[in-house]
Design a protein around this motif. Structure first.
Motif, PDB file in Angstrom:
ATOM      1  N   PHE A   1       4.127  89.650  52.026  1.00  0.00           N
ATOM      2  CA  PHE A   1       4.547  89.577  53.421  1.00  0.00           C
ATOM      3  C   PHE A   1       6.043  89.834  53.613  1.00  0.00           C
ATOM      4  CE2 PHE A   1       0.847  86.495  53.540  1.00  0.00           C
ATOM      5  CZ  PHE A   1      -0.028  87.435  54.073  1.00  0.00           C
ATOM      6  N   SER A   2       6.738  90.165  52.528  1.00  0.00           N
ATOM      7  CA  SER A   2       8.176  90.440  52.634  1.00  0.00           C
ATOM      8  C   SER A   2       8.457  91.619  53.564  1.00  0.00           C
ATOM      9  CB  SER A   2       8.772  90.715  51.252  1.00  0.00           C
ATOM     10  OG  SER A   2       8.138  91.830  50.654  1.00  0.00           O
ATOM     11  N   LYS A   3       7.446  92.465  53.800  1.00  0.00           N
ATOM     12  CA  LYS A   3       7.611  93.623  54.682  1.00  0.00           C
ATOM     13  C   LYS A   3       7.515  93.253  56.157  1.00  0.00           C
ATOM     14  CE  LYS A   3       5.604  96.887  51.351  1.00  0.00           C
ATOM     15  NZ  LYS A   3       4.502  97.854  51.102  1.00  0.00           N
ATOM     16  N   VAL A   4       6.963  92.070  56.456  1.00  0.00           N
ATOM     17  CA  VAL A   4       6.715  91.735  57.861  1.00  0.00           C
ATOM     18  C   VAL A   4       7.397  90.441  58.307  1.00  0.00           C
ATOM     19  CG1 VAL A   4       4.532  92.970  57.937  1.00  0.00           C
ATOM     20  CG2 VAL A   4       4.541  90.563  57.282  1.00  0.00           C
ATOM     21  N   ILE A   5       8.187  89.825  57.418  1.00  0.00           N
ATOM     22  CA  ILE A   5       8.900  88.597  57.785  1.00  0.00           C
ATOM     23  C   ILE A   5      10.270  88.625  57.128  1.00  0.00           C
ATOM     24  CG2 ILE A   5       8.016  87.219  55.839  1.00  0.00           C
ATOM     25  CD1 ILE A   5       7.800  84.849  57.754  1.00  0.00           C
ATOM     26  N   ASP A   6      11.255  88.050  57.797  1.00  0.00           N
ATOM     27  CA  ASP A   6      12.613  88.094  57.248  1.00  0.00           C
ATOM     28  C   ASP A   6      12.725  87.191  56.026  1.00  0.00           C
ATOM     29  OD1 ASP A   6      13.779  85.319  58.186  1.00  0.00           O
ATOM     30  OD2 ASP A   6      12.783  86.165  59.937  1.00  0.00           O
TER      31      ASP A   6
ATOM     32  N   LEU B   1      -0.070  76.274  57.441  1.00  0.00           N
ATOM     33  CA  LEU B   1       0.079  77.375  56.484  1.00  0.00           C
ATOM     34  C   LEU B   1      -0.974  78.447  56.736  1.00  0.00           C
ATOM     35  CD1 LEU B   1       1.491  78.587  54.021  1.00  0.00           C
ATOM     36  CD2 LEU B   1      -0.075  77.270  52.572  1.00  0.00           C
ATOM     37  N   ASP B   2      -2.224  78.021  56.975  1.00  0.00           N
ATOM     38  CA  ASP B   2      -3.294  78.980  57.255  1.00  0.00           C
ATOM     39  C   ASP B   2      -2.991  79.773  58.519  1.00  0.00           C
ATOM     40  OD1 ASP B   2      -4.672  78.139  55.036  1.00  0.00           O
ATOM     41  OD2 ASP B   2      -6.046  76.831  56.120  1.00  0.00           O
ATOM     42  N   ALA B   3      -2.454  79.103  59.537  1.00  0.00           N
ATOM     43  CA  ALA B   3      -2.121  79.784  60.791  1.00  0.00           C
ATOM     44  C   ALA B   3      -1.026  80.817  60.570  1.00  0.00           C
ATOM     45  CB  ALA B   3      -1.668  78.766  61.838  1.00  0.00           C
ATOM     46  N   ILE B   4      -0.015  80.451  59.793  1.00  0.00           N
ATOM     47  CA  ILE B   4       1.085  81.374  59.496  1.00  0.00           C
ATOM     48  C   ILE B   4       0.578  82.571  58.710  1.00  0.00           C
ATOM     49  CG2 ILE B   4       3.182  81.622  58.090  1.00  0.00           C
ATOM     50  CD1 ILE B   4       3.871  78.727  58.947  1.00  0.00           C
ATOM     51  N   VAL B   5      -0.252  82.326  57.698  1.00  0.00           N
ATOM     52  CA  VAL B   5      -0.785  83.416  56.884  1.00  0.00           C
ATOM     53  C   VAL B   5      -1.634  84.358  57.731  1.00  0.00           C
ATOM     54  CG1 VAL B   5      -2.376  83.978  54.999  1.00  0.00           C
ATOM     55  CG2 VAL B   5      -0.655  82.184  54.697  1.00  0.00           C
ATOM     56  N   MET B   6      -2.415  83.793  58.671  1.00  0.00           N
ATOM     57  CA  MET B   6      -3.226  84.636  59.544  1.00  0.00           C
ATOM     58  C   MET B   6      -2.354  85.568  60.375  1.00  0.00           C
ATOM     59  SD  MET B   6      -6.492  82.535  61.036  1.00  0.00           S
ATOM     60  CE  MET B   6      -5.561  81.103  61.556  1.00  0.00           C
TER      61      MET B   6
ATOM     62  N   GLU C   1      -2.129  89.702  59.987  1.00  0.00           N
ATOM     63  CA  GLU C   1      -2.336  90.625  61.106  1.00  0.00           C
ATOM     64  C   GLU C   1      -1.182  91.623  61.196  1.00  0.00           C
ATOM     65  OE1 GLU C   1      -2.664  89.415  65.505  1.00  0.00           O
ATOM     66  OE2 GLU C   1      -4.728  89.444  64.756  1.00  0.00           O
ATOM     67  N   GLU C   2       0.050  91.117  61.044  1.00  0.00           N
ATOM     68  CA  GLU C   2       1.226  91.994  61.070  1.00  0.00           C
ATOM     69  C   GLU C   2       1.203  92.975  59.897  1.00  0.00           C
ATOM     70  OE1 GLU C   2       3.689  92.330  63.233  1.00  0.00           O
ATOM     71  OE2 GLU C   2       2.936  90.784  64.599  1.00  0.00           O
ATOM     72  N   PHE C   3       0.795  92.480  58.731  1.00  0.00           N
ATOM     73  CA  PHE C   3       0.741  93.311  57.528  1.00  0.00           C
ATOM     74  C   PHE C   3      -0.263  94.452  57.705  1.00  0.00           C
ATOM     75  CE2 PHE C   3      -0.806  94.337  53.259  1.00  0.00           C
ATOM     76  CZ  PHE C   3       0.393  94.550  52.584  1.00  0.00           C
TER      77      PHE C   3
ATOM     78  N   GLU D   1      -0.027 101.628  60.550  1.00  0.00           N
ATOM     79  CA  GLU D   1       1.036 102.508  61.030  1.00  0.00           C
ATOM     80  C   GLU D   1       1.504 103.458  59.937  1.00  0.00           C
ATOM     81  OE1 GLU D   1       3.990  99.812  62.428  1.00  0.00           O
ATOM     82  OE2 GLU D   1       3.014  99.476  64.373  1.00  0.00           O
ATOM     83  N   LYS D   2       1.596 102.934  58.712  1.00  0.00           N
ATOM     84  CA  LYS D   2       2.015 103.774  57.588  1.00  0.00           C
ATOM     85  C   LYS D   2       0.968 104.848  57.293  1.00  0.00           C
ATOM     86  CE  LYS D   2       3.558 103.572  52.761  1.00  0.00           C
ATOM     87  NZ  LYS D   2       2.680 104.684  52.336  1.00  0.00           N
ATOM     88  N   ARG D   3      -0.301 104.453  57.296  1.00  0.00           N
ATOM     89  CA  ARG D   3      -1.366 105.429  57.038  1.00  0.00           C
ATOM     90  C   ARG D   3      -1.383 106.511  58.112  1.00  0.00           C
ATOM     91  NH1 ARG D   3      -4.395 100.888  55.167  1.00  0.00           N
ATOM     92  NH2 ARG D   3      -5.270 100.576  57.250  1.00  0.00           N
ATOM     93  N   LEU D   4      -1.174 106.080  59.365  1.00  0.00           N
ATOM     94  CA  LEU D   4      -1.151 107.038  60.470  1.00  0.00           C
ATOM     95  C   LEU D   4       0.027 108.001  60.323  1.00  0.00           C
ATOM     96  CD1 LEU D   4      -2.384 107.977  63.128  1.00  0.00           C
ATOM     97  CD2 LEU D   4      -0.963 106.281  64.316  1.00  0.00           C
ATOM     98  N   ALA D   5       1.196 107.462  59.970  1.00  0.00           N
ATOM     99  CA  ALA D   5       2.383 108.308  59.782  1.00  0.00           C
ATOM    100  C   ALA D   5       2.177 109.282  58.627  1.00  0.00           C
ATOM    101  CB  ALA D   5       3.602 107.429  59.524  1.00  0.00           C
ATOM    102  N   ASP D   6       1.556 108.804  57.532  1.00  0.00           N
ATOM    103  CA  ASP D   6       1.283 109.676  56.386  1.00  0.00           C
ATOM    104  C   ASP D   6       0.314 110.795  56.759  1.00  0.00           C
ATOM    105  OD1 ASP D   6       2.949 108.167  54.826  1.00  0.00           O
ATOM    106  OD2 ASP D   6       1.352 107.025  53.838  1.00  0.00           O
TER     107      ASP D   6
END
Length: 268
Positions: free
Chosen positions: A124-129, A231-236, A240-242, A248-253
């Motif tokens: 999740f490092s790609k979707v959270i600071d 924790l479960d709520a945060i992971v969910m 979703e963001e991930f 978005e990456k697949r679409l751009a590719d």
């Protein structure tokens, strides 16, 4: 609680006071011979494990005192043959003649709960600071060692920040009622943001009203109990963001590949 929870979710030193409602759990814990599912950080996904016990009991019984003592249990990963080690104590104390008070405590494990969770969280490092990811890991580490209030404080802050990020994206939309949002309780805020949150989180939004409670109102055990829900709520939300980022990456590719094909066709 399930057998899987005892191995993969139960924090160290959190005492489970056993009563009649735990008979199936304890029976499975000491007699279950089928494979269970759990997360293996070395392969980064869920897999099957075989339970291997150092003590064996012939018949199933609801008398917990039969299982009294120290238990060294190993889980064997069926895919890698790795050993996950666990140490439990079941303590039965006779308070009256033939009347016992029993409890089960996990006193050690390897890999630790923190190791298991950290591996799952790294993606999740790609979707959270970085500060928020660090706080989630800090919370998980504290909870894994039975620190309820401290872990809950960290996790509550991350949860509130994620909800606030959804709020910031929503308040610029036409028809947004900022005054109503600011006056709402946490469960009502989740309902207001329902179009931007996982459905299951919205469906169970009343649970998250606990986030609004002051720390002074909660005990260590209550914080540990609410910790997993948060924790479960945060992971969910992060999942979703991930997924959105991956799409978005697949679409751009795909667009880039199509553009390249068109260029190649023009040249030919």
């Amino acid at each position: 609680m399930t057998v899987q929870d005892l191995f993969f979710s139960l924090p160290l030193y959190q005492k489970i006071k056993l009563d009649k409602t735990h008979s199936e759990l304890i029976s499975d814990f000491f007699h279950y011979t089928y494979q269970i599912e759990g997360y293996n950080p070395s392969i980064g996904e869920n897999t099957s494990f075989i339970i291997r016990r150092n003590r064996h009991f012939g018949t199933v019984t609801s008398n917990y005192e039969k299982y009294n003592g120290f238990h060294n249990i190993e889980l064997v990963c069926v895919r890698t043959q790795e050993l996950f080690k666990y140490f439990f104590i079941l303590q039965s104390i006779e308070i009256e003649e033939d009347i016992y008070e029993s409890s089960l405590v996990k006193i050690g494990q390897y890999p630790s709960l923190a190791d298991l969770e950290f591996s799952k969280l790294n993606k999740f490092s790609k979707v959270i600071d970085k500060p928020s990811l660090h706080e989630i890991k800090k919370a998980v580490g504290l909870a894994a060692n039975g620190v309820g209030i401290g872990s809950y404080v960290y996790l509550r802050r991350v949860f509130e920040n994620l909800i606030e990020s959804k709020h910031q994206k929503s308040k610029i939309l036409q028809g947004w009622d900022e005054a109503a949002y600011q006056a709402a309780r946490m469960d009502d805020k989740i309902l207001i943001l329902k179009d931007h949150l996982p459905t299951i989180l919205v469906s169970h939004r009343s649970i998250y009203g606990i986030v609004s409670k002051g720390i002074h109102e909660l005990s260590e055990n209550e914080c540990l109990a609410y910790f997993q829900v948060l924790l479960d709520a945060i992971v969910m939300m992060l999942e979703e963001e991930f997924k959105l980022k991956e799409e978005e990456k697949r679409l751009a590719d795909m667009k880039a590949n199509l553009a390249k094909i068109h260029q190649d066709l023009k040249k030919s």
